[in-house]
Design a protein around this motif. Structure first.
Motif, PDB file in Angstrom:
ATOM      1  N   MET A 142       0.808  -1.273  -0.067  1.00 53.87           N
ATOM      2  CA  MET A 142      -0.059  -0.020   0.231  1.00 53.87           C
ATOM      3  C   MET A 142       0.733   1.124  -0.019  1.00 53.87           C
ATOM      4  N   LEU A 143       1.950   1.181   0.906  1.00 55.30           N
ATOM      5  CA  LEU A 143       2.995   2.434   0.830  1.00 55.30           C
ATOM      6  C   LEU A 143       3.371   2.442  -0.566  1.00 55.30           C
ATOM      7  N   LEU A 144       4.066   1.641  -1.260  1.00 57.48           N
ATOM      8  CA  LEU A 144       4.509   1.620  -2.625  1.00 57.48           C
ATOM      9  C   LEU A 144       3.379   2.373  -3.447  1.00 57.48           C
ATOM     10  N   LEU A 145       2.363   2.473  -3.496  1.00 61.82           N
ATOM     11  CA  LEU A 145       1.338   3.117  -4.345  1.00 61.82           C
ATOM     12  C   LEU A 145       1.333   4.466  -4.116  1.00 61.82           C
ATOM     13  N   SER A 146       2.025   5.054  -3.111  1.00 65.68           N
ATOM     14  CA  SER A 146       2.092   6.543  -2.829  1.00 65.68           C
ATOM     15  C   SER A 146       2.976   7.156  -3.845  1.00 65.68           C
ATOM     16  N   ARG A 147       2.490   8.635  -4.115  1.00 62.61           N
ATOM     17  CA  ARG A 147       3.539   9.226  -5.042  1.00 62.61           C
ATOM     18  C   ARG A 147       4.640   9.940  -4.343  1.00 62.61           C
ATOM     19  N   SER A 148       4.677   9.642  -3.275  1.00 60.27           N
ATOM     20  CA  SER A 148       5.854  10.589  -2.502  1.00 60.27           C
ATOM     21  C   SER A 148       7.022   9.619  -2.516  1.00 60.27           C
ATOM     22  N   LYS A 149       8.223  10.619  -2.817  1.00 59.18           N
ATOM     23  CA  LYS A 149       9.370   9.844  -2.914  1.00 59.18           C
ATOM     24  C   LYS A 149       9.881   9.239  -1.554  1.00 59.18           C
ATOM     25  N   TRP A 150       9.156  10.178  -0.418  1.00 63.57           N
ATOM     26  CA  TRP A 150       9.725  10.130   0.870  1.00 63.57           C
ATOM     27  C   TRP A 150       9.173   8.944   1.435  1.00 63.57           C
ATOM     28  N   ILE A 151       8.117   8.541   0.922  1.00 65.04           N
ATOM     29  CA  ILE A 151       7.576   7.098   1.218  1.00 65.04           C
ATOM     30  C   ILE A 151       8.063   5.816   0.602  1.00 65.04           C
ATOM     31  N   THR A 152       8.057   6.245  -0.548  1.00 65.00           N
ATOM     32  CA  THR A 152       8.273   5.022  -1.305  1.00 65.00           C
ATOM     33  C   THR A 152       9.867   4.401  -1.328  1.00 65.00           C
ATOM     34  N   LEU A 153      10.777   5.475  -1.204  1.00 71.73           N
ATOM     35  CA  LEU A 153      12.115   5.210  -1.289  1.00 71.73           C
ATOM     36  C   LEU A 153      12.552   4.223   0.085  1.00 71.73           C
ATOM     37  N   PRO A 154      12.000   4.391   1.547  1.00 73.47           N
ATOM     38  CA  PRO A 154      12.445   3.826   2.444  1.00 73.47           C
ATOM     39  C   PRO A 154      11.847   2.361   2.167  1.00 73.47           C
TER      40      PRO A 154
END
Length: 64
Positions: A38-50
Protein backbone atom coordinates in the motif's frame (compact mmCIF):
# COMPACT_ATOMS: atom_id res chain seq x y z
CA UNK A 1 7.01 -48.42 27.14
CA UNK A 2 8.60 -47.02 24.00
CA UNK A 3 10.36 -43.67 23.81
CA UNK A 4 7.63 -42.26 21.58
CA UNK A 5 4.93 -43.09 24.08
CA UNK A 6 7.00 -41.90 27.01
CA UNK A 7 7.64 -38.49 25.48
CA UNK A 8 4.39 -38.05 23.53
CA UNK A 9 3.44 -34.96 25.56
CA UNK A 10 6.74 -33.32 24.55
CA UNK A 11 6.12 -34.14 20.89
CA UNK A 12 2.63 -32.63 21.01
CA UNK A 13 3.87 -29.53 22.81
CA UNK A 14 6.57 -29.10 20.16
CA UNK A 15 4.01 -29.58 17.40
CA UNK A 16 1.81 -26.90 18.97
CA UNK A 17 4.72 -24.46 19.22
CA UNK A 18 5.73 -25.14 15.62
CA UNK A 19 2.21 -24.61 14.30
CA UNK A 20 1.75 -21.42 16.34
CA UNK A 21 5.09 -20.06 15.09
CA UNK A 22 4.22 -20.93 11.49
CA UNK A 23 0.79 -19.29 11.63
CA UNK A 24 2.24 -16.23 13.38
CA UNK A 25 4.96 -15.71 10.79
CA UNK A 26 2.54 -16.19 7.90
CA UNK A 27 0.10 -13.64 9.34
CA UNK A 28 2.91 -11.24 10.25
CA UNK A 29 4.43 -11.50 6.78
CA UNK A 30 1.07 -10.87 5.15
CA UNK A 31 0.46 -7.77 7.28
CA UNK A 32 3.91 -6.36 6.56
CA UNK A 33 3.57 -7.20 2.86
CA UNK A 34 0.16 -5.54 2.51
CA UNK A 35 1.33 -2.43 4.36
CA UNK A 36 4.47 -2.16 2.22
CA UNK A 37 2.44 -2.73 -0.94
CA UNK A 38 0.00 0.00 0.00
CA UNK A 39 2.85 2.39 0.80
CA UNK A 40 4.45 1.69 -2.58
CA UNK A 41 1.30 3.05 -4.24
CA UNK A 42 2.11 6.49 -2.84
CA UNK A 43 3.42 9.17 -5.16
CA UNK A 44 5.75 10.57 -2.51
CA UNK A 45 9.41 9.61 -2.90
CA UNK A 46 9.84 10.15 0.86
CA UNK A 47 7.51 7.22 1.46
CA UNK A 48 8.39 4.89 -1.40
CA UNK A 49 12.19 5.16 -1.15
CA UNK A 50 12.45 3.73 2.41
CA UNK A 51 9.91 1.04 1.55
CA UNK A 52 11.90 0.05 -1.55
CA UNK A 53 15.03 -0.08 0.62
CA UNK A 54 13.25 -2.26 3.21
CA UNK A 55 11.89 -4.65 0.57
CA UNK A 56 15.25 -5.05 -1.16
CA UNK A 57 17.05 -5.53 2.17
CA UNK A 58 14.78 -8.30 3.40
CA UNK A 59 13.83 -9.97 0.12
CA UNK A 60 14.06 -13.77 0.31
CA UNK A 61 14.98 -13.65 4.00
CA UNK A 62 12.89 -15.87 6.26
CA UNK A 63 11.12 -14.26 9.20
CA UNK A 64 13.11 -15.86 12.01
Amino acid sequence: MSLVGKYAHVWFKGLGVTLAYSVGTIVGGMVIGVVCGMLLLSRSKWITLPVHFYVELFRCTPLL
